[in-house]
Design an enzyme around this catalytic site. Structure first.
Site, PDB file in Angstrom:
ATOM      1  N   GLY A  11      44.890  25.228   3.340  1.00  0.00           N
ATOM      2  CA  GLY A  11      44.103  24.083   3.358  1.00  0.00           C
ATOM      3  C   GLY A  11      42.824  24.460   2.968  1.00  0.00           C
ATOM      4  N   VAL A  24      32.737  38.634  -5.075  1.00  0.00           N
ATOM      5  CA  VAL A  24      32.577  39.084  -6.540  1.00  0.00           C
ATOM      6  C   VAL A  24      31.490  39.738  -6.631  1.00  0.00           C
ATOM      7  CG1 VAL A  24      32.359  38.168  -8.886  1.00  0.00           C
ATOM      8  CG2 VAL A  24      34.149  37.381  -7.162  1.00  0.00           C
ATOM      9  N   ARG A  72      50.144  26.398  -1.107  1.00  0.00           N
ATOM     10  CA  ARG A  72      51.279  26.714   0.245  1.00  0.00           C
ATOM     11  C   ARG A  72      52.291  27.394  -0.541  1.00  0.00           C
ATOM     12  NH1 ARG A  72      48.269  22.496   3.165  1.00  0.00           N
ATOM     13  NH2 ARG A  72      47.082  23.432   4.638  1.00  0.00           N
ATOM     14  N   CYS A  73      52.758  28.469   0.013  1.00  0.00           N
ATOM     15  CA  CYS A  73      54.008  28.980  -0.478  1.00  0.00           C
ATOM     16  C   CYS A  73      54.970  29.733   0.574  1.00  0.00           C
ATOM     17  CB  CYS A  73      53.357  30.520  -1.392  1.00  0.00           C
ATOM     18  SG  CYS A  73      54.424  31.564  -2.069  1.00  0.00           S
ATOM     19  N   ASP A 103      44.655  30.074   9.526  1.00  0.00           N
ATOM     20  CA  ASP A 103      45.668  30.797  10.438  1.00  0.00           C
ATOM     21  C   ASP A 103      46.979  31.275   9.718  1.00  0.00           C
ATOM     22  OD1 ASP A 103      46.315  31.184  13.414  1.00  0.00           O
ATOM     23  OD2 ASP A 103      48.048  30.269  12.704  1.00  0.00           O
ATOM     24  N   THR A 125      38.335  27.337   6.710  1.00  0.00           N
ATOM     25  CA  THR A 125      39.190  26.079   7.361  1.00  0.00           C
ATOM     26  C   THR A 125      38.031  25.135   7.905  1.00  0.00           C
ATOM     27  OG1 THR A 125      40.781  25.215   9.135  1.00  0.00           O
ATOM     28  CG2 THR A 125      39.852  27.575   9.340  1.00  0.00           C
ATOM     29  N   ASP A 127      38.704  23.317  10.451  1.00  0.00           N
ATOM     30  CA  ASP A 127      39.369  23.078  11.703  1.00  0.00           C
ATOM     31  C   ASP A 127      38.612  23.662  12.906  1.00  0.00           C
ATOM     32  OD1 ASP A 127      40.944  20.958  10.887  1.00  0.00           O
ATOM     33  OD2 ASP A 127      42.780  22.334  10.693  1.00  0.00           O
ATOM     34  N   ASP A 129      39.586  26.739  13.875  1.00  0.00           N
ATOM     35  CA  ASP A 129      40.606  27.014  15.036  1.00  0.00           C
ATOM     36  C   ASP A 129      40.753  28.494  14.792  1.00  0.00           C
ATOM     37  OD1 ASP A 129      41.605  26.864  12.522  1.00  0.00           O
ATOM     38  OD2 ASP A 129      43.341  25.703  13.198  1.00  0.00           O
ATOM     39  N   ARG A 171      44.869  19.068  14.065  1.00  0.00           N
ATOM     40  CA  ARG A 171      46.114  18.681  14.537  1.00  0.00           C
ATOM     41  C   ARG A 171      46.158  19.467  15.877  1.00  0.00           C
ATOM     42  NH1 ARG A 171      49.510  21.127   9.964  1.00  0.00           N
ATOM     43  NH2 ARG A 171      47.476  20.950   8.950  1.00  0.00           N
ATOM     44  N   GLY A 185      27.507  10.353  18.988  1.00  0.00           N
ATOM     45  CA  GLY A 185      27.181   9.537  20.318  1.00  0.00           C
ATOM     46  C   GLY A 185      28.423   8.638  20.452  1.00  0.00           C
ATOM     47  N   ALA A 186      29.610   9.323  20.111  1.00  0.00           N
ATOM     48  CA  ALA A 186      30.864   8.274  20.461  1.00  0.00           C
ATOM     49  C   ALA A 186      31.024   8.020  22.150  1.00  0.00           C
ATOM     50  CB  ALA A 186      32.003   9.085  19.705  1.00  0.00           C
ATOM     51  N   HIS A 215      28.923  -2.344  20.851  1.00  0.00           N
ATOM     52  CA  HIS A 215      29.968  -1.676  20.151  1.00  0.00           C
ATOM     53  C   HIS A 215      30.618  -0.693  20.863  1.00  0.00           C
ATOM     54  CE1 HIS A 215      27.387   1.457  18.839  1.00  0.00           C
ATOM     55  NE2 HIS A 215      26.527   0.557  18.853  1.00  0.00           N
ATOM     56  N   ARG A 243      38.894  -1.988  15.313  1.00  0.00           N
ATOM     57  CA  ARG A 243      38.899  -1.749  13.870  1.00  0.00           C
ATOM     58  C   ARG A 243      39.378  -0.092  13.700  1.00  0.00           C
ATOM     59  NH1 ARG A 243      39.366  -6.290  13.465  1.00  0.00           N
ATOM     60  NH2 ARG A 243      38.360  -7.609  12.198  1.00  0.00           N
ATOM     61  N   ARG A 252      37.630  17.253   3.866  1.00  0.00           N
ATOM     62  CA  ARG A 252      37.648  18.606   3.335  1.00  0.00           C
ATOM     63  C   ARG A 252      36.741  18.854   2.328  1.00  0.00           C
ATOM     64  NH1 ARG A 252      43.229  19.747   2.725  1.00  0.00           N
ATOM     65  NH2 ARG A 252      44.193  20.603   4.815  1.00  0.00           N
TER      66      ARG A 252
HETATM   67  P1  ADP Z   1      46.180  27.570   6.582  1.00  0.00           P
HETATM   68  O1  ADP Z   1      45.840  29.055   6.080  1.00  0.00           O
HETATM   69  O2  ADP Z   1      45.037  26.822   6.192  1.00  0.00           O
HETATM   70  O3  ADP Z   1      46.421  27.818   8.097  1.00  0.00           O
HETATM   71  P2  ADP Z   1      49.205  27.331   5.881  1.00  0.00           P
HETATM   72  O4  ADP Z   1      49.476  27.441   7.383  1.00  0.00           O
HETATM   73  O5  ADP Z   1      49.657  26.437   4.943  1.00  0.00           O
HETATM   74  O6  ADP Z   1      47.477  27.116   5.676  1.00  0.00           O
HETATM   75  O7  ADP Z   1      49.323  28.894   5.318  1.00  0.00           O
HETATM   76  C1  ADP Z   1      49.109  29.011   3.899  1.00  0.00           C
HETATM   77  C2  ADP Z   1      49.924  30.144   3.572  1.00  0.00           C
HETATM   78  O8  ADP Z   1      50.057  31.256   4.228  1.00  0.00           O
HETATM   79  C3  ADP Z   1      51.295  29.850   3.639  1.00  0.00           C
HETATM   80  O9  ADP Z   1      51.841  28.750   2.562  1.00  0.00           O
HETATM   81  C4  ADP Z   1      52.244  30.908   3.251  1.00  0.00           C
HETATM   82  O10 ADP Z   1      52.376  31.337   1.885  1.00  0.00           O
HETATM   83  C5  ADP Z   1      51.222  32.038   3.955  1.00  0.00           C
HETATM   84  N1  ADP Z   1      51.859  32.204   5.427  1.00  0.00           N
HETATM   85  C6  ADP Z   1      51.949  31.247   6.431  1.00  0.00           C
HETATM   86  N2  ADP Z   1      52.437  31.794   7.426  1.00  0.00           N
HETATM   87  C7  ADP Z   1      53.019  33.108   7.063  1.00  0.00           C
HETATM   88  C8  ADP Z   1      53.810  34.161   8.040  1.00  0.00           C
HETATM   89  N3  ADP Z   1      54.167  33.999   9.020  1.00  0.00           N
HETATM   90  N4  ADP Z   1      54.109  35.107   6.797  1.00  0.00           N
HETATM   91  C9  ADP Z   1      53.618  35.140   5.933  1.00  0.00           C
HETATM   92  N5  ADP Z   1      52.945  34.250   5.221  1.00  0.00           N
HETATM   93  C10 ADP Z   1      52.460  33.317   5.767  1.00  0.00           C
END
Ligand code: ADP
Length: 319
Positions: A11, A24, A72-73, A103, A125, A127, A129, A171, A185-186, A215, A243, A252
């Site tokens: 993200g 860089v 994401r891969c 993460d 990120t 988040d 987190d 999440r 101030g929620a 409100h 609402r 983001r």
């Molecule tokens: P974020 O980094 O924001 O938490 P994701 O959880 O989607 O986002 O992770 C980003 C990318 O990191 C994934 O699409 C994947 O390519 C790689 N990744 C996530 N978990 C693993 C893992 N356990 N081992 C190797 N690569 C990972």
């Protein structure tokens, strides 16, 4: 080290560009060549790699998103995918890598480290987190975006005597909801780390109305419930008309705050220092305004949680 690479993954978050710029510029300052890997780990596997110059990162410190794009891969989660990525880096003579992400991206960086490749993580990120850092790059900007929205919703909420439910991102982590709720101030803040009792919330809302409140604003982290679902619960418990606003992806985007730009500059710079010192397998962070670094193992073994004293404070101040 003569050549390093940098990528952004997962993200995106405001301030990633400032971190790329820092990596860089810091590297070039130390006579190290820098290669941008475009499109996260997907770009790495497919060799989408280009040399970056000082000017490549000009005019980006104030821009949201990431000039290196993100992705994401799934393939990268396999050792074969990781090997393919490492082969591409080796082809360009890239000896170390800075991974800016959350993460999941750190898991990828740890996997590369386990395969013997020098990798340093930078927490990017919204988040907030990630363990090992008090703040992640993008959190402060997202928070300010949410507060701006709450302030605007408050204006219309008070004109119409309404209960507003605002769904924010998070999440598994409640920091955006908690900080924004406190700063905005929620009346009620719902976060994944703490359960809720709808009858208690209903009583609070009714008491507020009795004492003349025009409100109520309820912040719900998406990990707890969708805004719409929670609105139905509130209406059932109180008969109040509600609402709902779902802030979604606007959280983001946007120009990073000064805090995020400075944080990104400090952390990106330290990441390069670690690679220069041949200290791969680590992630940088900020603690008590000092830049720190931990091994990925340490990061994953720590639990990042909310500051419960802040949660109690939010409850005390919203009576
Ligand atoms: P974020 O980094 O924001 O938490 P994701 O959880 O989607 O986002 O992770 C980003 C990318 O990191 C994934 O699409 C994947 O390519 C790689 N990744 C996530 N978990 C693993 C893992 N356990 N081992 C190797 N690569 C990972």
């Amino acid at each position: 080290m003569k050549k390093i690479g940098v990528l952004t993954s997962g993200g995106d978050s405001p301030g990633m560009n400032a971190a790329v710029r820092a990596v860089v510029r810091k590297a070039i300052y130390h006579n190290i060549e820098v290669y941008g890997i475009f499109g996260g780990y997907t770009g790495m596997i497919h060799g989408n790699i280009k040399k970056l110059e000082l000017g490549s990162v000009g005019d980006i410190i104030h821009r949201g998103g990431t000039m290196l794009y993100s992705a994401r891969c799934e393939e990268f989660k396999t050792p074969a995918g990781q090997q393919q990525g490492i082969e591409q880096l080796n082809k360009h003579g890239i000896e170390g890598l800075v991974v800016i992400g959350g993460d999941g991206s750190y898991r990828g960086a740890e996997a590369l480290t386990e395969q013997g490749y020098a990798c340093v993580g930078v927490p990017g990120t919204i988040d907030n987190d990630i363990a090992g850092t008090q703040y992640t790059i993008g959190f402060d900007t997202a928070l300010n975006t949410v507060i701006d929205a709450i302030d605007k919703i408050r204006d219309t909420a008070s004109s119409h005597e309404r209960t507003f439910i605002i769904e924010v991102m998070g999440r598994d982590a409640g920091d955006i909801a908690l900080w924004a709720g406190l700063a905005g101030g929620a009346e009620t803040i719902l976060i994944p780390e703490v359960g809720y009792n709808i009858n208690e919330i209903g009583t609070r809302l009714k008491k507020g109305l009795e004492r003349g409140k025009r409100h109520s604003i309820i912040i719900v982290a998406e990990g707890v419930s969708s805004g719409a679902e929670f609105a139905r619960e509130v209406e059932k418990a109180t008969n109040f008309e509600t609402r709902v606003s779902v802030l979604g992806h606007i959280q983001r985007g946007g120009s990073p705050t000064a805090f995020d730009r400075v944080l990104a500059s400090r952390l990106g710079s330290r990441a390069v220092e670690l690679l220069i010192d041949k200290k791969g397998g680590r992630a940088v962070g900020i603690q008590n305004n000092q830049v720190v670094d931990y091994s990925f193992e340490e990061i994953f073994s720590k639990e990042k949680s909310i500051d419960f004293s802040m949660y109690h404070l939010s409850q005390e101040l919203s009576i």
